[in-house]
Design a protein around this motif. Structure first.
Motif, PDB file in Angstrom:
ATOM      1  N   THR A  39      -0.121  -7.041  -1.120  1.00  0.00           N
ATOM      2  CA  THR A  39       0.516  -8.367  -0.794  1.00  0.00           C
ATOM      3  C   THR A  39       2.358  -7.969   0.526  1.00  0.00           C
ATOM      4  N   LYS A  40       1.999  -6.428   0.739  1.00  0.00           N
ATOM      5  CA  LYS A  40       2.840  -5.928   1.784  1.00  0.00           C
ATOM      6  C   LYS A  40       2.075  -5.676   2.705  1.00  0.00           C
ATOM      7  N   PRO A  43      -0.049  -8.012   5.268  1.00  0.00           N
ATOM      8  CA  PRO A  43       0.783  -8.335   5.713  1.00  0.00           C
ATOM      9  C   PRO A  43       1.300  -7.416   6.984  1.00  0.00           C
ATOM     10  N   GLU A  44       2.187  -6.855   6.779  1.00  0.00           N
ATOM     11  CA  GLU A  44       3.000  -6.115   7.758  1.00  0.00           C
ATOM     12  C   GLU A  44       2.213  -4.902   8.912  1.00  0.00           C
ATOM     13  N   HIS A  47       1.235  -8.113  11.125  1.00  0.00           N
ATOM     14  CA  HIS A  47       2.191  -8.280  11.916  1.00  0.00           C
ATOM     15  C   HIS A  47       2.580  -7.499  12.993  1.00  0.00           C
TER      16      HIS A  47
END
Length: 356
Positions: A39-40, A43-44, A47
């Motif tokens: 969830t974190k 995705p980071e 990016h």
């Protein structure tokens, strides 16, 4: 981008610009941490990849070559290995592994490459030798696995060679015998001529002294043997014997007289002018290397004794004489071992039977 478990830790694996990457998240593999990653963290990372920041800021571990990491591996195990074993392993690496894989990165070696390399070795060396070579390479890969340089040991995917019994008789042909003798350095040629043409055990050859060679009566006196570096009595009481010097062997022994040295009573000495501690030392220097040059299947040096026995028996020599030459307790032992080499092509089988 995929989450994977490595030794209880969470890692990610992904491709970027056609290149595969693996990175540790430095988290235990738990349900909560997997949720955090999905969830974190992932995705980071995605990016940052899109912004070309992730790989720039990530502390990428430099993957060493096999040669570089093998040195580290040897240092890691030095305190736990016998000095002789460490020396043997380094010899194996230098001769059999380094020429093919030394300059390759540890994480780039594929199982298919190892399988091909192993097949080529099997054409020249025994399964026992290949097993030792595999063991040295396998230790390095396990060390690389522990250091997280690789995700899997490629050796684990390659089948081990089938073991050939150490007692299996694999005699050389007469042409192979002379090809081998002609290829061995002249200084040590008599060592192997004694093995092929007198049938002595390797431990008996090691400790032959000049006083044991009776040129007048053409006899070799076998009075001692060396096992595991210790000189003592031969294997059995019957092993204490006089071995006939057959005609083909005599020139090899006579030629070896020019290598006689005042510093030693022994016939065969190392460059340090001392008898060899073990036949393996002699074999590594003079026996094994020639099989890498010759188109002859590798066999261990003890096959010289088997070759002598089978060659003599198959050519009609008296079994009692062969048994005495070998130092067997009785001819039954010789018959049991070499019965398949007894031939009598001229005799018509079953001639005593007549129809009634």
């Amino acid at each position: 981008m995929k989450l994977i478990n490595r030794k209880g830790k969470l890692w990610i694996t992904f491709y970027h610009q056609s290149k595969r990457y693996r990175r540790s998240l430095k988290l235990d593999d738990t349900k909560a941490n997997r949720k955090l990653a999905e969830t974190k963290l992932i995705p980071e990372i995605v990016h940052k990849l899109n912004q070309d920041e992730f790989l720039k800021n990530t502390n990428v571990k430099k993957v060493p070559t096999v040669d570089e990491f093998m040195k580290i591996s040897f240092e890691m195990h030095e305190a736990y290995r016998r000095a002789l074993s460490q020396r043997d392993y380094k010899f194996i690496y230098e001769r059999h592994i380094k020429p093919t894989f030394g300059k390759r990165k540890v994480d780039e070696i594929k199982p298919s490459e190892i399988a091909t390399w192993q097949s080529k070795i099997m054409q020249k060396l025994s399964t026992k030798s290949l097993t030792m070579i595999r063991a040295v390479f396998n230790v390095m890969f396990n060390d690389a696995l522990a250091d997280e340089l690789i995700t899997r040991n490629p050796m684990s995917l390659i089948k081990k060679p089938k073991n050939v019994s150490v007692n299996e008789i694999l005699p050389f042909t007469i042409d192979e015998i002379f090809t081998i003798l002609d290829s061995i350095q002249e200084k040590m040629r008599a060592v192997f001529a004694v093995g092929f043409f007198a049938g002595l055990r390797t431990g008996e050859i090691l400790v032959l002294k000049w006083e044991d060679i009776d040129f007048e009566n053409n006899i070799i006196k076998v009075r001692r043997a060396k096992r595991q570096g210790v000189e003592g009595n031969p294997k059995t009481a019957s092993s204490i014997r006089d071995v006939e010097i057959i005609d083909i062997l005599l020139p090899y022994l006579q030629n070896h007289l020019k290598y006689k040295i005042d510093e030693s009573e022994y016939m065969f000495n190392s460059w340090h002018k001392k008898p060899f501690a073990d036949f393996r030392c002699l074999a590594k220097t003079y026996w094994q290397p020639i099989f890498e040059l010759l188109d002859i299947q590798y066999r261990n040096p003890y096959q010289m004794r088997h070759t002598f026995a089978s060659m003599m028996i198959s050519n009609g020599e008296d079994i009692l004489w062969v048994s005495k030459m070998l130092g067997h307790t009785n001819s039954a032992i010789t018959l049991t071992m070499y019965a398949r080499y007894i031939e009598n092509k001229d005799k018509k089988r079953g001639a005593f039977l007549t129809a009634s």
